[in-house]
Design a protein around this motif. Structure first.
Motif, PDB file in Angstrom:
ATOM      1  N   GLY A 196      15.553  23.062   4.003  1.00  0.00           N
ATOM      2  CA  GLY A 196      14.684  23.350   2.861  1.00  0.00           C
ATOM      3  C   GLY A 196      14.728  22.269   1.804  1.00  0.00           C
ATOM      4  N   ILE A 197      14.954  21.041   2.227  1.00  0.00           N
ATOM      5  CA  ILE A 197      15.278  19.939   1.330  1.00  0.00           C
ATOM      6  C   ILE A 197      14.071  19.336   0.618  1.00  0.00           C
ATOM      7  CG2 ILE A 197      16.217  17.578   1.271  1.00  0.00           C
ATOM      8  CD1 ILE A 197      17.947  18.435   3.730  1.00  0.00           C
ATOM      9  N   TYR A 198      12.984  19.133   1.322  1.00  0.00           N
ATOM     10  CA  TYR A 198      11.964  18.181   0.891  1.00  0.00           C
ATOM     11  C   TYR A 198      10.862  18.750  -0.004  1.00  0.00           C
ATOM     12  CZ  TYR A 198      13.967  15.590   4.827  1.00  0.00           C
ATOM     13  OH  TYR A 198      14.818  14.963   5.686  1.00  0.00           O
ATOM     14  N   TYR A 199      10.751  20.058  -0.113  1.00  0.00           N
ATOM     15  CA  TYR A 199       9.541  20.675  -0.639  1.00  0.00           C
ATOM     16  C   TYR A 199       9.644  20.916  -2.140  1.00  0.00           C
ATOM     17  CZ  TYR A 199      10.128  21.365   4.289  1.00  0.00           C
ATOM     18  OH  TYR A 199      10.411  21.123   5.609  1.00  0.00           O
ATOM     19  N   PRO A 200       8.535  20.844  -2.853  1.00  0.00           N
ATOM     20  CA  PRO A 200       8.572  21.056  -4.313  1.00  0.00           C
ATOM     21  C   PRO A 200       9.145  22.424  -4.675  1.00  0.00           C
ATOM     22  CG  PRO A 200       6.451  20.124  -3.640  1.00  0.00           C
ATOM     23  CD  PRO A 200       7.178  20.483  -2.375  1.00  0.00           C
ATOM     24  N   ALA A 201       9.969  22.453  -5.699  1.00  0.00           N
ATOM     25  CA  ALA A 201      10.551  23.720  -6.158  1.00  0.00           C
ATOM     26  C   ALA A 201       9.451  24.703  -6.520  1.00  0.00           C
ATOM     27  CB  ALA A 201      11.459  23.472  -7.362  1.00  0.00           C
ATOM     28  N   GLY A 202       9.611  25.940  -6.087  1.00  0.00           N
ATOM     29  CA  GLY A 202       8.619  26.966  -6.361  1.00  0.00           C
ATOM     30  C   GLY A 202       7.529  27.074  -5.324  1.00  0.00           C
ATOM     31  N   SER A 203       7.469  26.135  -4.389  1.00  0.00           N
ATOM     32  CA  SER A 203       6.448  26.197  -3.341  1.00  0.00           C
ATOM     33  C   SER A 203       6.836  27.238  -2.294  1.00  0.00           C
ATOM     34  CB  SER A 203       6.280  24.833  -2.675  1.00  0.00           C
ATOM     35  OG  SER A 203       7.450  24.478  -1.948  1.00  0.00           O
ATOM     36  N   ARG A 204       5.841  27.688  -1.549  1.00  0.00           N
ATOM     37  CA  ARG A 204       6.129  28.619  -0.458  1.00  0.00           C
ATOM     38  C   ARG A 204       6.983  27.954   0.605  1.00  0.00           C
ATOM     39  NH1 ARG A 204       0.155  31.458  -0.122  1.00  0.00           N
ATOM     40  NH2 ARG A 204       0.719  33.396  -1.215  1.00  0.00           N
ATOM     41  N   LYS A 205       6.711  26.701   0.882  1.00  0.00           N
ATOM     42  CA  LYS A 205       7.508  26.010   1.893  1.00  0.00           C
ATOM     43  C   LYS A 205       8.982  25.989   1.500  1.00  0.00           C
ATOM     44  CE  LYS A 205       4.058  23.083   4.165  1.00  0.00           C
ATOM     45  NZ  LYS A 205       3.648  21.709   4.498  1.00  0.00           N
ATOM     46  N   ALA A 206       9.262  25.724   0.245  1.00  0.00           N
ATOM     47  CA  ALA A 206      10.652  25.700  -0.209  1.00  0.00           C
ATOM     48  C   ALA A 206      11.282  27.085  -0.103  1.00  0.00           C
ATOM     49  CB  ALA A 206      10.736  25.192  -1.647  1.00  0.00           C
ATOM     50  N   ALA A 207      10.615  28.078  -0.661  1.00  0.00           N
ATOM     51  CA  ALA A 207      11.193  29.426  -0.697  1.00  0.00           C
ATOM     52  C   ALA A 207      11.346  30.015   0.697  1.00  0.00           C
ATOM     53  CB  ALA A 207      10.325  30.331  -1.568  1.00  0.00           C
ATOM     54  N   PHE A 208      10.288  29.906   1.521  1.00  0.00           N
ATOM     55  CA  PHE A 208      10.340  30.504   2.855  1.00  0.00           C
ATOM     56  C   PHE A 208      11.290  29.755   3.776  1.00  0.00           C
ATOM     57  CE2 PHE A 208       5.759  32.267   2.357  1.00  0.00           C
ATOM     58  CZ  PHE A 208       6.252  33.369   1.659  1.00  0.00           C
ATOM     59  N   CYS A 209      11.415  28.435   3.588  1.00  0.00           N
ATOM     60  CA  CYS A 209      12.322  27.674   4.442  1.00  0.00           C
ATOM     61  C   CYS A 209      13.775  28.039   4.154  1.00  0.00           C
ATOM     62  CB  CYS A 209      12.099  26.171   4.263  1.00  0.00           C
ATOM     63  SG  CYS A 209      13.054  25.157   5.403  1.00  0.00           S
ATOM     64  N   VAL A 210      14.136  28.091   2.883  1.00  0.00           N
ATOM     65  CA  VAL A 210      15.525  28.407   2.540  1.00  0.00           C
ATOM     66  C   VAL A 210      15.882  29.829   2.978  1.00  0.00           C
ATOM     67  CG1 VAL A 210      17.142  28.734   0.626  1.00  0.00           C
ATOM     68  CG2 VAL A 210      15.648  26.738   0.664  1.00  0.00           C
ATOM     69  N   ARG A 211      15.030  30.788   2.643  1.00  0.00           N
ATOM     70  CA  ARG A 211      15.317  32.159   3.060  1.00  0.00           C
ATOM     71  C   ARG A 211      15.209  32.300   4.575  1.00  0.00           C
ATOM     72  NH1 ARG A 211      16.526  37.043   2.249  1.00  0.00           N
ATOM     73  NH2 ARG A 211      15.436  38.825   3.138  1.00  0.00           N
ATOM     74  N   GLY A 212      14.171  31.689   5.147  1.00  0.00           N
ATOM     75  CA  GLY A 212      13.975  31.783   6.587  1.00  0.00           C
ATOM     76  C   GLY A 212      15.118  31.181   7.367  1.00  0.00           C
ATOM     77  N   ARG A 213      15.666  30.077   6.882  1.00  0.00           N
ATOM     78  CA  ARG A 213      16.799  29.442   7.569  1.00  0.00           C
ATOM     79  C   ARG A 213      18.010  30.375   7.614  1.00  0.00           C
ATOM     80  NH1 ARG A 213      20.959  27.565   4.266  1.00  0.00           N
ATOM     81  NH2 ARG A 213      19.471  26.309   3.076  1.00  0.00           N
ATOM     82  N   ARG A 214      18.290  31.013   6.491  1.00  0.00           N
ATOM     83  CA  ARG A 214      19.425  31.943   6.462  1.00  0.00           C
ATOM     84  C   ARG A 214      19.173  33.132   7.392  1.00  0.00           C
ATOM     85  NH1 ARG A 214      19.454  31.567  -0.111  1.00  0.00           N
ATOM     86  NH2 ARG A 214      20.537  29.552  -0.286  1.00  0.00           N
ATOM     87  N   MET A 215      17.957  33.646   7.379  1.00  0.00           N
ATOM     88  CA  MET A 215      17.607  34.752   8.259  1.00  0.00           C
ATOM     89  C   MET A 215      17.676  34.323   9.720  1.00  0.00           C
ATOM     90  SD  MET A 215      14.320  36.269   6.157  1.00  0.00           S
ATOM     91  CE  MET A 215      14.069  37.722   7.189  1.00  0.00           C
ATOM     92  N   LEU A 216      17.232  33.099   9.995  1.00  0.00           N
ATOM     93  CA  LEU A 216      17.159  32.614  11.375  1.00  0.00           C
ATOM     94  C   LEU A 216      18.541  32.447  11.986  1.00  0.00           C
ATOM     95  CD1 LEU A 216      15.477  31.636  13.731  1.00  0.00           C
ATOM     96  CD2 LEU A 216      15.281  29.400  12.617  1.00  0.00           C
ATOM     97  N   TYR A 217      19.478  31.859  11.239  1.00  0.00           N
ATOM     98  CA  TYR A 217      20.839  31.734  11.766  1.00  0.00           C
ATOM     99  C   TYR A 217      21.427  33.114  12.077  1.00  0.00           C
ATOM    100  CZ  TYR A 217      21.621  26.694  11.024  1.00  0.00           C
ATOM    101  OH  TYR A 217      21.591  25.331  11.108  1.00  0.00           O
ATOM    102  N   ALA A 218      21.224  34.058  11.163  1.00  0.00           N
ATOM    103  CA  ALA A 218      21.760  35.409  11.378  1.00  0.00           C
ATOM    104  C   ALA A 218      21.103  36.063  12.591  1.00  0.00           C
ATOM    105  CB  ALA A 218      21.550  36.261  10.127  1.00  0.00           C
ATOM    106  N   TYR A 219      19.784  35.863  12.739  1.00  0.00           N
ATOM    107  CA  TYR A 219      19.063  36.463  13.861  1.00  0.00           C
ATOM    108  C   TYR A 219      19.536  35.860  15.179  1.00  0.00           C
ATOM    109  CZ  TYR A 219      15.194  38.056  16.786  1.00  0.00           C
ATOM    110  OH  TYR A 219      14.449  38.636  17.778  1.00  0.00           O
ATOM    111  N   CYS A 220      19.636  34.533  15.230  1.00  0.00           N
ATOM    112  CA  CYS A 220      20.074  33.873  16.466  1.00  0.00           C
ATOM    113  C   CYS A 220      21.472  34.338  16.861  1.00  0.00           C
ATOM    114  CB  CYS A 220      20.057  32.356  16.291  1.00  0.00           C
ATOM    115  SG  CYS A 220      18.407  31.625  16.216  1.00  0.00           S
TER     116      CYS A 220
END
Length: 366
Positions: free
Chosen positions: A53-77
């Motif tokens: 979730g490094i590259y995306y402007p703060a407050g963007s959907r890409k930033a928010a969904f990537c950071v949350r999605g990454r945490r969810m994805l590791y837990a799901y896997c």
């Protein structure tokens, strides 16, 4: 004509994640897929990277969904036994004048809530990855890789276990909004749905244009950014992913590893008009030039064309940053319809968070 509560168009990773979320919420859900299997488009033609979730402007959907999605994805896997590995990565400055870019990238990552980030000196990089040439690097501990197809199979299994059904070879022919739902014609079948979610990826704008009542002005322009990959015969002497500093339109030609340790490089950026996935050998010279900046001793004779993917870029300047677009009736005028546009990288990482958001939109409508 059959009535169904929810129709999801597209059985890529986003469509499957959305179908799983809707079905597990107790809603009758049907997925319509134009092809004969799951994930035949964008979802099967990417780097299989779990982004931090490094590259995306703060407050963007890409930033928010990537950071949350990454945490969810590791837990799901972990919970579902999907093959994955938290490899970490280095973003490398190969010239001294690129170091300020690393510093700015670190600040952006911190603003997005990304953990496990730190700047490395040249000596620290050499200690971690002796074959990597860099004046400095930004280390990301939470970047990883996964088996994207196994992930999609797990999502499909969850969705079907919750009652969802997938209809293959069922391309959308047309849709029409009515007072009691949206009538969908696909694969010779007519369905009336309370909710339709357009997760068609590269074809999302085309799908939206086939639904009567969608305001044409709400459909963004689509540009195809083809990303070619080359593979390395044999094993690369790296244990982490290696990325250059980002460039307009993409993240540059980076080195990723699959779960078997095979190295691949890409994607580059090639603007195309059609869905053509052939990788030309003419692009190898440019790859070699890019790779040598961070791996001077790359064995050129062991590089060969591999595969390609195409990213759906939206907006008047396809090389500029464009956020994920998720529209409901307020934007396009059709009650019950949710359109997803421009779901490119980090869409795979963000998939579970995007699906969670779509369910929130459906719940809000009641």
């Amino acid at each position: 004509m059959d009535d169904v509560e929810c129709v999801v168009i597209g059985a890529g990773v986003i469509g499957l994640a959305v179908a799983r979320e809707l079905a597990e919420s107790g809603r009758e859900t049907i997925v319509l897929e134009a092809e004969g299997g799951i994930g035949t488009g964008i979802s099967s033609r990417n780097s299989e990277v779990i982004h931090a979730g490094i590259y995306y402007p703060a407050g963007s959907r890409k930033a928010a969904f990537c950071v949350r999605g990454r945490r969810m994805l590791y837990a799901y896997c972990e919970a579902r036994g999907v093959p994955h590995r938290q490899t970490g990565k280095l973003i490398v400055a190969t010239e001294p004048d690129q170091i300020p870019v690393l510093e700015a990238t670190l600040e952006k990552a911190r603003a997005n809530g990304v953990e496990g980030m730190r700047l490395l000196s040249k000596r620290e990089v050499e200690a971690l990855e002796p074959e990597c040439r860099a004046e400095a690097a930004l280390q990301s501990d939470t970047t990883g890789i996964l088996d994207a197809h196994a992930f999609m199979l797990a999502l499909q299994g969850d969705a079907e276990a919750a009652g969802a059904a997938i209809a293959f070879q069922a391309p959308l022919e047309r849709g029409e909004a009515g007072s009691d739902g949206i009538v969908i014609e696909a694969g010779g079948t007519r369905l009336r749905a309370k909710t339709v979610v357009n997760c068609a990826g590269l074809h999302a704008t085309e799908v939206a244009s086939r639904i009567d009542g969608v305001a044409p002005s709400s459909i963004p322009p689509l540009h195809y950014a083809k990303g070619n990959y080359v593979s390395l015969a044999g094993r690369a002497p790296f244990s982490r992913l290696i990325y250059p500093v980002p460039e307009p339109g993409g993240l540059g030609v980076h080195l990723t590893l699959d779960l078997g340790g095979q190295a691949r490089f890409g994607p580059d950026v090639e603007w195309v008009d059609d869905l053509d996935y052939e990788v030309s050998t003419d692009r190898l010279d440019a790859f070699v030039e890019a790779i040598r900046r961070y791996w001077p001793d790359v064995p050129i004779d062991k590089l060969h064309p591999s595969y390609s993917g195409i990213r759906p870029k939206i907006g008047p300047d396809p090389a500029a940053f464009h956020d994920f677009v998720i529209q409901d009736a307020d934007a396009h005028g059709v009650p019950g319809l949710i359109n997803l546009y421009g779901i490119e990288s980090p869409g795979l990482t963000s998939s579970l968070a995007i699906a969670e958001h779509v369910l929130e939109l459906v719940d809000a409508r009641g």
